[in-house]
Design a protein around this motif. Structure first.
Motif, PDB file in Angstrom:
ATOM      1  N   GLY A 155       0.805  -1.219   0.000  1.00 40.86           N
ATOM      2  CA  GLY A 155       0.000   0.000   0.000  1.00 40.86           C
ATOM      3  C   GLY A 155       0.835   1.263   0.000  1.00 40.86           C
ATOM      4  O   GLY A 155       0.448   2.267  -0.615  1.00 40.86           O
ATOM      5  N   ILE A 156       1.978   1.223   0.670  1.00 44.38           N
ATOM      6  CA  ILE A 156       2.876   2.390   0.664  1.00 44.38           C
ATOM      7  C   ILE A 156       3.399   2.630  -0.747  1.00 44.38           C
ATOM      8  O   ILE A 156       3.412   3.761  -1.250  1.00 44.38           O
ATOM      9  N   ILE A 157       3.821   1.558  -1.413  1.00 44.34           N
ATOM     10  CA  ILE A 157       4.341   1.676  -2.781  1.00 44.34           C
ATOM     11  C   ILE A 157       3.277   2.232  -3.715  1.00 44.34           C
ATOM     12  O   ILE A 157       3.561   3.063  -4.591  1.00 44.34           O
ATOM     13  N   GLU A 158       2.020   1.806  -3.518  1.00 52.03           N
ATOM     14  CA  GLU A 158       0.936   2.244  -4.402  1.00 52.03           C
ATOM     15  C   GLU A 158       0.368   3.603  -4.012  1.00 52.03           C
ATOM     16  O   GLU A 158      -0.501   4.136  -4.704  1.00 52.03           O
ATOM     17  N   GLY A 159       0.833   4.153  -2.894  1.00 52.03           N
ATOM     18  CA  GLY A 159       0.419   5.493  -2.502  1.00 52.03           C
ATOM     19  C   GLY A 159      -0.888   5.582  -1.756  1.00 52.03           C
ATOM     20  O   GLY A 159      -1.403   6.692  -1.538  1.00 52.03           O
ATOM     21  N   VAL A 160      -1.468   4.441  -1.339  1.00 55.64           N
ATOM     22  CA  VAL A 160      -2.730   4.486  -0.601  1.00 55.64           C
ATOM     23  C   VAL A 160      -2.489   4.487   0.913  1.00 55.64           C
ATOM     24  O   VAL A 160      -3.392   4.812   1.689  1.00 55.64           O
ATOM     25  N   PHE A 161      -1.279   4.111   1.354  1.00 51.47           N
ATOM     26  CA  PHE A 161      -0.909   4.175   2.763  1.00 51.47           C
ATOM     27  C   PHE A 161       0.192   5.205   2.961  1.00 51.47           C
ATOM     28  O   PHE A 161       1.012   5.463   2.063  1.00 51.47           O
ATOM     29  N   ARG A 162       0.231   5.767   4.141  1.00 53.13           N
ATOM     30  CA  ARG A 162       1.291   6.702   4.500  1.00 53.13           C
ATOM     31  C   ARG A 162       2.620   5.966   4.638  1.00 53.13           C
ATOM     32  O   ARG A 162       2.671   4.748   4.769  1.00 53.13           O
ATOM     33  N   GLU A 163       3.682   6.741   4.675  1.00 51.42           N
ATOM     34  CA  GLU A 163       5.017   6.185   4.907  1.00 51.42           C
ATOM     35  C   GLU A 163       5.155   5.869   6.397  1.00 51.42           C
ATOM     36  O   GLU A 163       5.473   6.733   7.208  1.00 51.42           O
ATOM     37  N   VAL A 164       4.875   4.645   6.757  1.00 53.05           N
ATOM     38  CA  VAL A 164       4.941   4.214   8.152  1.00 53.05           C
ATOM     39  C   VAL A 164       5.925   3.057   8.266  1.00 53.05           C
ATOM     40  O   VAL A 164       6.385   2.505   7.263  1.00 53.05           O
ATOM     41  N   ASP A 165       6.238   2.698   9.495  1.00 54.50           N
ATOM     42  CA  ASP A 165       7.024   1.486   9.747  1.00 54.50           C
ATOM     43  C   ASP A 165       6.060   0.310   9.620  1.00 54.50           C
ATOM     44  O   ASP A 165       5.254   0.054  10.518  1.00 54.50           O
ATOM     45  N   ALA A 166       6.120  -0.397   8.499  1.00 56.88           N
ATOM     46  CA  ALA A 166       5.145  -1.444   8.206  1.00 56.88           C
ATOM     47  C   ALA A 166       5.159  -2.541   9.255  1.00 56.88           C
ATOM     48  O   ALA A 166       4.096  -3.049   9.656  1.00 56.88           O
ATOM     49  N   THR A 167       6.333  -2.914   9.722  1.00 59.10           N
ATOM     50  CA  THR A 167       6.423  -3.984  10.722  1.00 59.10           C
ATOM     51  C   THR A 167       5.818  -3.552  12.048  1.00 59.10           C
ATOM     52  O   THR A 167       5.120  -4.328  12.709  1.00 59.10           O
ATOM     53  N   GLN A 168       6.043  -2.318  12.424  1.00 56.90           N
ATOM     54  CA  GLN A 168       5.513  -1.810  13.692  1.00 56.90           C
ATOM     55  C   GLN A 168       3.987  -1.768  13.672  1.00 56.90           C
ATOM     56  O   GLN A 168       3.328  -2.191  14.634  1.00 56.90           O
ATOM     57  N   VAL A 169       3.422  -1.244  12.589  1.00 65.08           N
ATOM     58  CA  VAL A 169       1.963  -1.188  12.479  1.00 65.08           C
ATOM     59  C   VAL A 169       1.386  -2.599  12.395  1.00 65.08           C
ATOM     60  O   VAL A 169       0.358  -2.907  13.015  1.00 65.08           O
ATOM     61  N   ALA A 170       2.048  -3.464  11.636  1.00 65.57           N
ATOM     62  CA  ALA A 170       1.591  -4.855  11.536  1.00 65.57           C
ATOM     63  C   ALA A 170       1.582  -5.526  12.900  1.00 65.57           C
ATOM     64  O   ALA A 170       0.668  -6.291  13.229  1.00 65.57           O
TER      65      ALA A 170
END
Length: 226
Positions: free
Chosen positions: A167-182
Motif C-alpha cells: 500500500g505504501i508503494i501504491e500510494g494508498v498508505f502513508r510512509e509508516v514502519d510497516a512492521t511496527q503497524v503490523a
C-alpha cells in the motif's frame, strides 16, 4: 464430518491424534490433559502414541504446528489487488476469526480454490478458541512454547507488513514502519482471540475500532474506507 472445528475426517494416524488432542483439550483443559485421555478420544492404545511423540509437551508442540496450518490456511492469501481491502479482510480474520461461518464463506467465495476444502469453518468461538488459548498460556513458563508462538505471531505480522508495504508503494498508505503497524494489528487480533475464548464482547465494535485505527494511522489523505 469429524467432531471439533475440522470439516474433514483425519487422513492418517497423526491427524487422528491431532483431532483427538483438540477434543481432549476442549473437554479437560490443559491441566486435565493426559496421553491416556487423548488415546481414549482417538480410539488408540496409549503405547501407540510413543511411536510418534516423546511425551505430552512434544505432542502439544506438534499440535500447535498442525493447528497453525489449519487456522492459518485462509490468512496468507491475497484477496484482491487493493491493499486497503486486503488489509481490512485480514484484520477481519484476526478479529472475527475464520471460525465464523459468514466470514469464512465470504473468503472461500472470494478466492475459490485457494482455501483448502478442509479449512475450519466454525460457529462457537469460545468453545473452539479455548484449547488454543490454553496451550498458548504455557508460553508463560515453557520456552519451547514461547518460541513457537513467537514464530506464529511473526508469520501473521509478516502478512500484514507485506500488505502495508504494498500500500505504501501504491500510494494508498502513508510512509509508516510497516512492521511496527503490523505488530499492533496482530496484538489487537490476538487480544480478541483471548477475549473471545474467555468472555463475551462486541466483535463488531472491535472491528469498527480496527477500521478507525487503519484510517487514522495508515490511509493517505486522499483515500477513504468504503
Amino acid at each position: 464430518m469429524s467432531d471439533g472445528p475440522f470439516t474433514a475426517e483425519p487422513t492418517d494416524t497423526r491427524e487422528k491424534i491431532m483431532h483427538a488432542t483438540f477434543r481432549a483439550l476442549r473437554e479437560y483443559g490443559y491441566a486435565g490433559l493426559s496421553i491416556q485421555r487423548i488415546a481414549d478420544e482417538a480410539g488408540l492404545s496409549k503405547s501407540s502414541f510413543y511411536h510418534f511423540y516423546d511425551g505430552k509437551d512434544d505432542l502439544l508442540l506438534s499440535f500447535m504446528e498442525f493447528m497453525y496450518g489449519q487456522f492459518g490456511s485462509g490468512f496468507d492469501i491475497r484477496f484482491s489487488d487493493d491493499p486497503v481491502e486486503d488489509l481490512r479482510r485480514h484484520a477481519q480474520l484476526m478479529v472475527a476469526g475464520p471460525m465464523d461461518e459468514d466470514v469464512a464463506g465470504d473468503i472461500i467465495d472470494t478466492v475459490p480454490g485457494e482455501v483448502p476444502p478442509d479449512a475450519p469453518i466454525r460457529e462457537k468461538n469460545a468453545m473452539e478458541r479455548g484449547p488454543l488459548v490454553e496451550v498458548r498460556a504455557q508460553g508463560v513458563n515453557e520456552p519451547a512454547f514461547r518460541e513457537r508462538f513467537t514464530d506464529i505471531d511473526a508469520a501473521f505480522r509478516g502478512t500484514f507488513a507485506d500488505i502495508i508495504e504494498r500500500g505504501i508503494i501504491e500510494g494508498v498508505f502513508r510512509e509508516v514502519d510497516a512492521t511496527q503497524v503490523a505488530d499492533m494489528l496482530v496484538t489487537i487480533g490476538m487480544g480478541t482471540i483471548f477475549r473471545g475464548a474467555t468472555s463475551t464482547f462486541d466483535r463488531e465494535a472491535a472491528m469498527a475500532e480496527v477500521d478507525a485505527y487503519v484510517e487514522e494511522r495508515l490511509l493517505a489523505d486522499d483515500v477513504t474506507l468504503d
